[in-house]
Write a protein that holds these residues in place. Structure first.
Motif, PDB file in Angstrom:
ATOM      1  N   VAL A  93       0.841  -1.203   0.000  1.00 45.24           N
ATOM      2  CA  VAL A  93       0.000   0.000   0.000  1.00 45.24           C
ATOM      3  C   VAL A  93       0.875   1.252   0.000  1.00 45.24           C
ATOM      4  O   VAL A  93       0.628   2.197  -0.760  1.00 45.24           O
ATOM      5  CB  VAL A  93      -0.965  -0.010   1.204  1.00 45.24           C
ATOM      6  N   VAL A  94       1.908   1.269   0.829  1.00 49.64           N
ATOM      7  CA  VAL A  94       2.795   2.431   0.893  1.00 49.64           C
ATOM      8  C   VAL A  94       3.572   2.565  -0.414  1.00 49.64           C
ATOM      9  O   VAL A  94       3.694   3.663  -0.978  1.00 49.64           O
ATOM     10  CB  VAL A  94       3.753   2.341   2.101  1.00 49.64           C
ATOM     11  N   LEU A  95       4.092   1.458  -0.942  1.00 47.75           N
ATOM     12  CA  LEU A  95       4.841   1.494  -2.194  1.00 47.75           C
ATOM     13  C   LEU A  95       3.963   1.995  -3.345  1.00 47.75           C
ATOM     14  O   LEU A  95       4.391   2.815  -4.152  1.00 47.75           O
ATOM     15  CB  LEU A  95       5.416   0.118  -2.523  1.00 47.75           C
ATOM     16  N   LYS A  96       2.728   1.518  -3.414  1.00 45.09           N
ATOM     17  CA  LYS A  96       1.804   1.972  -4.464  1.00 45.09           C
ATOM     18  C   LYS A  96       1.598   3.474  -4.376  1.00 45.09           C
ATOM     19  O   LYS A  96       1.640   4.186  -5.378  1.00 45.09           O
ATOM     20  CB  LYS A  96       0.469   1.250  -4.349  1.00 45.09           C
ATOM     21  N   ALA A  97       1.387   3.974  -3.168  1.00 47.75           N
ATOM     22  CA  ALA A  97       1.139   5.405  -2.990  1.00 47.75           C
ATOM     23  C   ALA A  97       2.353   6.233  -3.397  1.00 47.75           C
ATOM     24  O   ALA A  97       2.214   7.277  -4.032  1.00 47.75           O
ATOM     25  CB  ALA A  97       0.766   5.694  -1.539  1.00 47.75           C
ATOM     26  N   VAL A  98       3.531   5.747  -3.062  1.00 44.68           N
ATOM     27  CA  VAL A  98       4.755   6.480  -3.382  1.00 44.68           C
ATOM     28  C   VAL A  98       5.088   6.353  -4.863  1.00 44.68           C
ATOM     29  O   VAL A  98       5.476   7.327  -5.515  1.00 44.68           O
ATOM     30  CB  VAL A  98       5.924   5.967  -2.510  1.00 44.68           C
ATOM     31  N   LEU A  99       4.925   5.172  -5.413  1.00 47.38           N
ATOM     32  CA  LEU A  99       5.290   4.910  -6.799  1.00 47.38           C
ATOM     33  C   LEU A  99       4.425   5.700  -7.776  1.00 47.38           C
ATOM     34  O   LEU A  99       4.908   6.173  -8.800  1.00 47.38           O
ATOM     35  CB  LEU A  99       5.165   3.409  -7.087  1.00 47.38           C
TER      36      LEU A  99
ATOM     37  N   CYS B  10      10.394   3.557   4.714  1.00 43.92           N
ATOM     38  CA  CYS B  10      11.685   4.037   4.198  1.00 43.92           C
ATOM     39  C   CYS B  10      12.093   3.241   2.961  1.00 43.92           C
ATOM     40  O   CYS B  10      12.551   3.808   1.963  1.00 43.92           O
ATOM     41  CB  CYS B  10      12.775   3.935   5.267  1.00 43.92           C
ATOM     42  N   ILE B  11      11.916   1.941   3.023  1.00 41.31           N
ATOM     43  CA  ILE B  11      12.235   1.099   1.867  1.00 41.31           C
ATOM     44  C   ILE B  11      11.331   1.463   0.692  1.00 41.31           C
ATOM     45  O   ILE B  11      11.796   1.604  -0.445  1.00 41.31           O
ATOM     46  CB  ILE B  11      12.111  -0.393   2.229  1.00 41.31           C
ATOM     47  N   ALA B  12      10.036   1.645   0.969  1.00 36.86           N
ATOM     48  CA  ALA B  12       9.094   2.001  -0.094  1.00 36.86           C
ATOM     49  C   ALA B  12       9.424   3.367  -0.699  1.00 36.86           C
ATOM     50  O   ALA B  12       9.248   3.571  -1.896  1.00 36.86           O
ATOM     51  CB  ALA B  12       7.663   1.995   0.451  1.00 36.86           C
ATOM     52  N   LEU B  13       9.910   4.300   0.112  1.00 32.42           N
ATOM     53  CA  LEU B  13      10.282   5.616  -0.397  1.00 32.42           C
ATOM     54  C   LEU B  13      11.553   5.562  -1.248  1.00 32.42           C
ATOM     55  O   LEU B  13      11.719   6.371  -2.165  1.00 32.42           O
ATOM     56  CB  LEU B  13      10.495   6.599   0.759  1.00 32.42           C
ATOM     57  N   MET B  14      12.444   4.622  -0.954  1.00 32.65           N
ATOM     58  CA  MET B  14      13.704   4.531  -1.698  1.00 32.65           C
ATOM     59  C   MET B  14      13.607   3.682  -2.957  1.00 32.65           C
ATOM     60  O   MET B  14      14.426   3.834  -3.855  1.00 32.65           O
ATOM     61  CB  MET B  14      14.804   3.977  -0.790  1.00 32.65           C
TER      62      MET B  14
END
Length: 168
Positions: free
Chosen positions: A9-15, A77-81
């Motif tokens: 969910v976090v990765l999708k939002a950031v990506l 943090c991983i999802a943001l990077m």
């Protein structure tokens, strides 16, 4: 908490955002829907993000810490990077194949797909808002200029937006 789902969910939002406050609508929608966060936690995370120095997207880490503690902050943090790392990886791969003839053909195909989707979205917008001659003229002129590749797409968008504003 299902950590893989949380990370996705976090990765999708950031990506699929442009950074800064870009992930806010997606995270808000998903975190509230899953019952992971409250409005108060969003407010606190955004306040922390505005008060702290550094990139404006770090409010996501604060939110994930408030929601899921240290594991949530680390996953965020991983999802943001990951997206910037993905861009570097794609750029590295592209630089290795940029000279091949097939590469330009594939890129032309991708552009064709993007243009096709844009035309479909435009057609749906025109259908739902009603057809107006001025909008059709702006669309046709913009399409011809874009196809000619003699005018920058940024100029086309700016002038088309201004013309649409004036026409309505």
């Amino acid at each position: 908490m299902h950590w893989l789902l949380f990370f996705a969910v976090v990765l999708k939002a950031v990506l699929f955002s442009t950074g800064g406050m870009g992930p806010l609508p997606s995270l808000h929608n998903d975190f509230i829907a899953y019952g992971w966060a409250t409005e108060k936690e969003f407010t606190e995370a955004l306040a922390i993000g505005q008060l702290t120095p550094g990139p404006s997207g770090l409010w996501v880490v604060s939110l994930c810490y408030l929601v899921a503690g240290l594991p949530g902050a680390l996953l965020s943090c991983i999802a943001l990077m990951l997206p910037p790392q993905l861009i570097l990886l794609v750029q590295y791969g592209y630089s290795r194949i940029a000279g091949h003839e097939a590469t330009q053909g594939v890129l032309d195909g991708v552009v064709l797909v993007i243009v096709s989707f844009s035309v479909l979205v435009l057609a749906e917008m025109l259908k739902s808002n009603g057809l107006e001659i001025s909008l059709l003229v702006i669309t046709a002129v913009s399409a011809v200029l874009a196809i000619s590749r003699r005018v920058s797409a940024n100029y086309i968008l700016a002038v088309a937006a201004l013309a649409g504003f004036i026409a309505n």
